[in-house]
Design a protein around this motif. Structure first.
Motif, PDB file in Angstrom:
ATOM      1  N   LEU A   5      40.919  28.916  49.713  1.00 33.73           N
ATOM      2  CA  LEU A   5      41.796  28.073  48.903  1.00 33.73           C
ATOM      3  C   LEU A   5      42.364  28.848  47.723  1.00 33.73           C
ATOM      4  N   GLU A   6      41.529  29.703  47.124  1.00 38.40           N
ATOM      5  CA  GLU A   6      42.022  30.531  46.019  1.00 38.40           C
ATOM      6  C   GLU A   6      43.064  31.525  46.514  1.00 38.40           C
ATOM      7  N   ARG A   7      42.853  32.065  47.701  1.00 36.48           N
ATOM      8  CA  ARG A   7      43.768  33.053  48.257  1.00 36.48           C
ATOM      9  C   ARG A   7      45.142  32.463  48.518  1.00 36.48           C
ATOM     10  N   VAL A   8      45.184  31.196  48.927  1.00 38.76           N
ATOM     11  CA  VAL A   8      46.481  30.579  49.200  1.00 38.76           C
ATOM     12  C   VAL A   8      47.086  29.933  47.953  1.00 38.76           C
ATOM     13  N   GLY A   9      46.444  30.130  46.811  1.00 41.94           N
ATOM     14  CA  GLY A   9      47.064  29.724  45.553  1.00 41.94           C
ATOM     15  C   GLY A   9      46.728  28.334  45.069  1.00 41.94           C
ATOM     16  N   ILE A  10      45.622  27.751  45.527  1.00 40.91           N
ATOM     17  CA  ILE A  10      45.212  26.438  45.030  1.00 40.91           C
ATOM     18  C   ILE A  10      44.335  26.627  43.798  1.00 40.91           C
ATOM     19  N   PRO A  11      44.720  26.065  42.660  1.00 40.66           N
ATOM     20  CA  PRO A  11      43.926  26.252  41.438  1.00 40.66           C
ATOM     21  C   PRO A  11      42.602  25.495  41.496  1.00 40.66           C
ATOM     22  N   ASP A  12      41.615  26.017  40.780  1.00 42.78           N
ATOM     23  CA  ASP A  12      40.280  25.426  40.718  1.00 42.78           C
ATOM     24  C   ASP A  12      39.772  25.106  42.115  1.00 42.78           C
ATOM     25  N   PRO A  13      39.656  26.117  42.974  1.00 40.21           N
ATOM     26  CA  PRO A  13      39.356  25.858  44.391  1.00 40.21           C
ATOM     27  C   PRO A  13      38.018  25.193  44.644  1.00 40.21           C
ATOM     28  N   ARG A  14      36.979  25.489  43.851  1.00 41.74           N
ATOM     29  CA  ARG A  14      35.670  24.882  44.088  1.00 41.74           C
ATOM     30  C   ARG A  14      35.723  23.366  43.876  1.00 41.74           C
ATOM     31  N   ARG A  15      36.461  22.932  42.888  1.00 41.29           N
ATOM     32  CA  ARG A  15      36.582  21.487  42.663  1.00 41.29           C
ATOM     33  C   ARG A  15      37.410  20.843  43.762  1.00 41.29           C
ATOM     34  N   ARG A  16      38.425  21.575  44.231  1.00 38.66           N
ATOM     35  CA  ARG A  16      39.308  21.017  45.254  1.00 38.66           C
ATOM     36  C   ARG A  16      38.629  20.887  46.618  1.00 38.66           C
TER      37      ARG A  16
END
Length: 326
Positions: free
Chosen positions: A137-148
């Motif tokens: 998720l972080e790699r594809v640009g989603i912020p705060d991936p652990r929460r998401r």
């Protein structure tokens, strides 16, 4: 380079009892090599998405007849059993679907939808899979991936849902990625980010990418080779710069003329292609585009145009646009 995927004479017909078959894909052939990006372009109803679904073996088993050959690394996907195909989907080939809201399960968190792919194909345990999912998720640009990871699809914006869908498709680093209208319904800023993300992923992983779109602006910025489909057949294929610089098929020419240009004179009207995609003639004895074609001649309504290849361009037309610029 040796092609990764070779599609040869692919034909898809939808069957209904007591009625003639509806042919959605009619003898489509193309190939794509590792690290290459090719485009399938045309109006809605020309057979782009059905071609992708046939490659992925996602069409219904009943009421559909698929013939031809789809070779992935020399293995014909159409000859595999359903269990064998399940082993390959997500692992060797994957697909980014057109509408992320309907493609994602609305009652399952995003994190679980990513980790189930990792557990199924890579045998990862729960915690390592969650960490890998957050990294994706972080790699594809989603912020705060652990929460998401705990968010549901309806809690994400359209751009974030599309990124999550790309993360799922890339979880097992497939060698072939099919993107079906991945920028539909997104604003232009998010579109540019998604396209740049796909470009980077192809460059980093060496995966082959098939981009399905009706947006020629997307094709211009991403694809190396462009296949223009009409009525289930490829009517023109060429390298991107040649196709945009000197379109030969009247349909390709019409698609390009219908796009607004920044260098066009103020007040210039766009030229629409007359009729609709249902105004077709059968390919068996005519050119399907003839009823809508401004260059149609008598031959077009009585003889099937053959696909001719010259100088790296495939063209299926009796009366093509003059190649004055070539």
């Amino acid at each position: 380079m040796t092609p990764l995927l070779e599609v040869d004479d692919l034909r898809v017909a939808f069957r209904r009892r007591g009625e003639p078959d509806t042919v959605a894909v009619d003898g489509v052939s193309f190939d794509v090599a590792p690290g290459q990006v090719i485009g399938l372009v045309g109006e809605s109803g020309c057979g782009k998405s059905v071609t992708a679904m046939a490659i992925m073996r996602l069409l219904p088993a009943r009421g559909v007849r698929v013939t031809g050959s789809v070779q992935l690394d020399g293995v014909d996907l159409l000859g595999l059993s359903e269990s064998q195909m399940r082993e390959r989907r997500g692992k060797d080939l994957s697909m980014v679907f057109q509408d992320p809201l309907s493609s994602l399960n609305p009652v399952i968190p995003i994190g679980l939808q990513v980790t189930e792919v990792l557990a199924r194909h890579r045998g990862m345990a729960k915690e390592p899979a969650r960490k890998a999912a957050a990294d994706l998720l972080e790699r594809v640009g989603i912020p705060d991936p652990r929460r998401r990871l705990g968010s549901y699809p309806h809690q994400l914006s359209g751009g974030m849902r599309q990124r999550a869908l790309i993360a799922i498709a890339l979880a097992c680093r497939p060698r072939l990625l099919i993107a079906d209208e991945p920028t539909t319904a997104l604003d232009v800023t998010i579109q540019a980010q998604i396209l740049e993300l796909l470009r980077e992923l192809v460059r980093e992983t060496g995966a082959a990418l098939i981009m399905i779109t009706h947006d020629l602006g997307v094709v211009a910025g991403l694809c190396e080779t462009v296949n223009v489909l009409y009525g289930g057949r490829i009517v023109e294929r060429a390298q991107r710069h040649r196709l945009f610089g000197t379109p030969r098929h009247p349909y390709t020419h019409g698609l390009l003329r219908s796009i607004p240009r920044l260098d066009a004179p103020s007040g210039e009207e766009l030229v629409a292609i007359r009729g609709s995609v249902v105004d077709n003639l059968p390919w068996e004895h005519a050119c399907a585009f003839a009823p809508r074609c401004p260059r149609a001649v008598d031959l077009c309504t009585g003889t099937t145009p053959l696909a001719e290849t010259s100088g790296g361009r495939l063209l299926r037309c009796h009366n093509p646009v003059p190649a004055s610029a070539e």
